[in-house]
Motif scaffolding. Structure first.
Motif, PDB file in Angstrom:
ATOM      1  N   GLU A  92      14.749   8.285  -5.489  1.00 55.41           N
ATOM      2  CA  GLU A  92      14.638   9.699  -6.810  1.00 55.41           C
ATOM      3  C   GLU A  92      14.301   9.496  -8.003  1.00 55.41           C
ATOM      4  O   GLU A  92      15.105   8.177  -8.352  1.00 55.41           O
ATOM      5  N   HIS A  93      13.180   9.283  -8.877  1.00 53.51           N
ATOM      6  CA  HIS A  93      13.070   8.223  -9.723  1.00 53.51           C
ATOM      7  C   HIS A  93      14.042   9.603 -10.667  1.00 53.51           C
ATOM      8  O   HIS A  93      14.555  10.914 -10.884  1.00 53.51           O
ATOM      9  N   ASP A 105      12.592  11.209 -13.231  1.00 51.28           N
ATOM     10  CA  ASP A 105      12.283  12.798 -13.904  1.00 51.28           C
ATOM     11  C   ASP A 105      12.313  13.465 -12.986  1.00 51.28           C
ATOM     12  O   ASP A 105      11.343  14.572 -12.846  1.00 51.28           O
ATOM     13  N   ARG A 107      10.879  13.388  -9.964  1.00 48.96           N
ATOM     14  CA  ARG A 107       9.813  12.910  -8.868  1.00 48.96           C
ATOM     15  C   ARG A 107      10.701  11.892  -7.396  1.00 48.96           C
ATOM     16  O   ARG A 107      11.329  11.267  -7.644  1.00 48.96           O
ATOM     17  N   GLU A 127       9.541   9.540  -4.108  1.00 45.25           N
ATOM     18  CA  GLU A 127       8.690   8.196  -4.153  1.00 45.25           C
ATOM     19  C   GLU A 127       9.265   8.052  -2.856  1.00 45.25           C
ATOM     20  O   GLU A 127      10.259   7.870  -2.360  1.00 45.25           O
TER      21      GLU A 127
END
Ligand SMILES: N[C@@H](CCC(=O)N[C@@H](CS)C(=O)NCC(=O)O)C(=O)O
Length: 104
Positions: A79-80, A82, A84, A86
């Protein structure tokens, strides 16, 4: 691999690493040799990444297929900052990513 072979960090550096990996989870199962490679890397780099065993917990398998698109393991969910999310497949790619980010 025993924890005695893990890298060591200052408490502050480890706290920062702990914070970063709290947003990751590894989908895996115990008898998968590719998963073992990633678990060894996680151990070596002293990363408290949550392990989600898709054989023991059907819900984790459903999450993996829904999010990543297929049931192959290992898969690292990231979990980035921002927001997002992945889904990283391939043990070699996961180990390279972890080394680059946390190998220091
Ligand atoms: N090249 C992949 C191989 C992964 C792989 O073959 N995983 C097996 C388990 S050992 C698997 O999940 N097979 C079921 C599937 O692909 O649906 C890697 O290195 O991660």
């Amino acid at each position: 691999m025993s924890s005695s072979t893990s890298i060591e960090r200052t408490p502050e550096a480890q706290a920062e690493v702990d914070r970063a990996v709290s947003r990751m989870a590894l989908y895996h199962f115990m008898s998968c040799p590719f998963c073992q490679r990633v678990r060894s890397q996680i151990e070596r780099l002293a990363l408290p990444i949550e392990l989600r065993d898709i054989q023991r917990e059907p819900e984790y398998r459903r999450e993996l297929i829904a999010g990543g698109g297929r049931a192959t393991v290992p898969c690292l969910r990231i979990e980035h900052d921002d927001g997002r999310v992945e889904w990283m497949y391939e043990s070699a790619d996961i180990n390279r990513y972890l080394e680059q980010r946390f190998g220091g």
